[in-house]
Motif scaffolding. Structure first.
Motif, PDB file in Angstrom:
ATOM      1  N   THR A  38       0.842  -1.194   0.000  1.00  0.00           N
ATOM      2  CA  THR A  38       0.000   0.000   0.000  1.00  0.00           C
ATOM      3  C   THR A  38       0.878   1.244   0.000  1.00  0.00           C
ATOM      4  N   ALA A 114      -4.292  -0.433  -3.281  1.00  0.00           N
ATOM      5  CA  ALA A 114      -5.099   0.186  -2.235  1.00  0.00           C
ATOM      6  C   ALA A 114      -5.506  -0.934  -1.278  1.00  0.00           C
ATOM      7  N   GLU A 115      -6.054  -0.577  -0.148  1.00  0.00           N
ATOM      8  CA  GLU A 115      -6.512  -1.612   0.780  1.00  0.00           C
ATOM      9  C   GLU A 115      -7.576  -2.470   0.114  1.00  0.00           C
ATOM     10  N   LEU A 131      -2.932  -6.721   5.886  1.00  0.00           N
ATOM     11  CA  LEU A 131      -1.814  -5.829   5.572  1.00  0.00           C
ATOM     12  C   LEU A 131      -0.875  -5.802   6.773  1.00  0.00           C
TER      13      LEU A 131
END
Length: 162
Positions: A38, A114-115, A131
């Protein structure tokens, strides 16, 4: 329609059948794994259903697919990531003992993500997505890929040519 009965089988069963077929063919397969990160520096790992360990997301290259499209597809399927940007080629790894299911030649690439916003497509294959900050990473990565992630973390690699 001769394949109509197959369409009623769950996707997870069909996926398992596909993996068994690869093992029976006894030829190396091309796998693609993503060292995905990320913008705030967290690494994406998936908890595998078969071993229960954390690993890099990825899978096998399908007929007619580029490395880039495979990485984007696998990140979406395994980790619920939408809109990944593939970065550089970290390396190509071919040690036959990495994966007990088959001999995989693994192409490791980086990806900016992105998440995750969706759940994994196959919950039997991928149990969890998370993550990790650098200081939270597990000491061992599934399928002997600890050294692959280490190479990505060191910034190794070249641009991908297609």
């Amino acid at each position: 329609m001769p394949f109509a009965p197959l369409s009623i089988l769950p996707r997870s069963v069909m996926g398992l059948a596909k993996e068994v077929a690869k093992a029976l063919l006894r030829r190396p397969v091309v796998g693609v794994s993503a060292a995905a990160r990320t913008s705030d520096g967290r690494w994406l790992l998936v908890r595998r259903g078969d071993t229960g360990t954390w690993g890099l997301p990825g899978g096998t290259l399908e007929w007619g697919e580029t490395l880039r499209s495979c990485v984007v597809r696998e990140l979406a399927e395994e980790a619920g990531v939408v809109g990944a940007t593939v970065g550089r080629l970290v390396g190509v790894y071919s040690r036959p003992d990495r994966d007990i299911r088959f001999h995989a030649v693994t192409v490791l690439v980086t990806a900016d993500i992105a998440e995750p916003t969706r759940k994994p497509v196959n919950p039997l294959e991928i149990r969890e997505v998370r993550l990790f900050r650098d200081d939270e990473l597990p000491s061992e990565i599934a399928l002997g890929m600890t050294d692959l992630l280490a190479a990505a973390r060191r910034g190794e690699g070249e641009p991908i040519l297609e």
